[in-house]
Scaffold this motif. Structure first.
Motif: not given
Length: 136
Positions: A58-85
């Motif tokens: 929910r809310g993924v479009v417009g959110r930064r990749a790896g940005a949800l504080k309560d999920f343990d993302y891979s370092p690559a995703l968390r550090d990607s700075k990608l915006l989900w469009t």
């Protein structure tokens, strides 16, 4: 303005209006197909509102990749700075590793129409407004 010109303008306006209705209908169909594809291919690891093996969508479009504080993302995703469009989601669903090398998702959708439909569905999953706590 001559009556022939006026008739031409009205005809063009009507055609544009009907085209808009047709596009809305096609879009609704894409969302419904996307929901079905999501359930078939994505729901094993993801949910709309709860984290599973993958993060909630929910809310993924417009959110930064790896940005949800309560999920343990891979370092690559968390550090990607990608915006989900819509475009980055299509690229992700085509080949996640090509988009973000070192990420942890090992699944992709082969069918281009299924990718389009899933992205149309994901775009409807708006963030919920924060609900204020009840008054004491």
């Amino acid at each position: 303005m001559a009556s022939g010109e006026m008739r031409g303008l009205w005809t063009a306006a009507l055609a544009a209006s009907l085209l808009g209705v047709a596009c809305s209908h096609a879009s609704a169909q894409s969302v419904e197909r996307g929901r079905a594809v999501y359930q078939e291919h994505c729901a094993g690891c993801h949910s709309v509102d709860a984290h599973r093996e993958g993060p909630a969508h929910r809310g993924v479009v417009g959110r930064r990749a790896g940005a949800l504080k309560d999920f343990d993302y891979s370092p690559a995703l968390r550090d990607s700075k990608l915006l989900w469009t819509r475009a980055t989601l299509r690229a992700w669903l085509t080949d996640p590793e090509a988009l973000i090398p070192g990420q942890a998702m090992d699944y992709h959708l082969d069918d281009a129409q299924e990718r389009e439909d899933v992205v149309a569905y994901l775009a409807t999953l708006r963030r919920l407004a924060a609900v204020p706590p009840p008054a004491p």
